[in-house]
Write an enzyme that holds these catalytic residues in place. Structure first.
Site, mmCIF file in Angstrom:
data_model
loop_
_atom_site.group_PDB
_atom_site.id
_atom_site.type_symbol
_atom_site.label_atom_id
_atom_site.label_comp_id
_atom_site.label_asym_id
_atom_site.label_seq_id
_atom_site.Cartn_x
_atom_site.Cartn_y
_atom_site.Cartn_z
ATOM 1 N N ALA A 1 0.865 -1.182 0.000
ATOM 2 C CA ALA A 1 0.000 0.000 0.000
ATOM 3 C C ALA A 1 0.896 1.224 0.000
ATOM 4 O O ALA A 1 2.013 1.181 0.510
ATOM 5 C CB ALA A 1 -0.915 0.028 1.220
ATOM 6 N N THR A 2 0.393 2.313 -0.558
ATOM 7 C CA THR A 2 1.093 3.593 -0.491
ATOM 8 C C THR A 2 0.075 4.689 -0.231
ATOM 9 O O THR A 2 -0.975 4.734 -0.879
ATOM 10 C CB THR A 2 1.851 3.895 -1.798
ATOM 11 O OG1 THR A 2 2.711 2.798 -2.124
ATOM 12 C CG2 THR A 2 2.685 5.158 -1.661
ATOM 13 N N ALA A 3 0.383 5.565 0.726
ATOM 14 C CA ALA A 3 -0.486 6.697 1.047
ATOM 15 C C ALA A 3 0.377 7.939 1.220
ATOM 16 O O ALA A 3 1.516 7.853 1.687
ATOM 17 C CB ALA A 3 -1.289 6.429 2.317
#
Length: 203
Positions: free
Chosen positions: A9-11
């Site tokens: 995931a990337t935020a």
């Protein structure tokens, strides 16, 4: 022996002069297997607060639900919205209380209150760091390079939206467990709202 499986995931989060922008890609992966390209990792808590997260979807959803319930309870009792810092501190206590069996989630808390816009970065144990911009997850190194180049202290919300999308596109192109599209949460004087940006997947 068990095989280590990476949860992708990337935020990213950006504090602008007139609000806060949070964004996350939508792919849900287990190792290098894509379970879904429609995962939700950005959550509006109330009209002054939102979070974005990287980690396990179930833990993200649980933390978002806890915050929503507590924000509503605070508003009903106190007749006003909780501040960004008070909600971040609450989340910090909850996450630290689970330090021996932690939530597998890093969290960005973005909000606006009487003191202005805030962006707070939290690790799985609940450490609190306020910053102007940040990136979390498996594609964080790729995304933060774009943020380093494009961020300005006087950036507007509209400019921050474009920069957040650019940062996540950089992560999606190079990080094999990020992708699927981009969700954004914008918090400004008009309230909190969500937007979606479609991204063509590179296969």
């Amino acid at each position: 022996m068990g095989e280590e499986v990476q949860i992708g995931a990337t935020a990213v989060g950006i504090k602008a002069k007139d609000g806060v922008v949070l964004a996350a890609e939508k792919r849900v992966s287990y190792g290098f297997y894509t379970l879904s390209s429609a995962g939700k990792k950005v959550f509006v808590i109330d009209d002054k607060l939102a979070i974005a997260s990287a980690g396990i979807i179930a833990d993200m959803q649980t933390l978002a639900k806890i915050l929503k319930l507590n924000a509503k309870a605070y508003e009903l009792e106190m007749k006003r919205k909780p501040s960004t810092h008070s909600m971040a501190r609450l989340l910090s206590v909850i996450m630290f209380s689970r330090r021996f069996m932690p939530f597998f989630a890093e969290v960005l808390v973005g909000g606006i209150d009487e003191e202005g816009p805030h962006l707070i970065v939290m690790d799985p144990l609940g450490s609190l760091i306020e910053d102007n911009y940040a990136a979390l997850g498996t594609g964080a190194k790729l995304a933060v390079a774009v943020l380093d180049t494009g961020y300005r202290p006087d950036i507007t919300v509209e400019e921050a939206k474009k920069l957040a999308v650019q940062a996540l596109k950089a992560a999606i192109e190079r990080d094999p467990v990020s992708g699927g599209g981009i969700d954004l949460a914008i918090v400004d004087k008009n309230g909190a709202r969500e937007e979606e940006v479609r991204v063509q997947l590179l296969i």
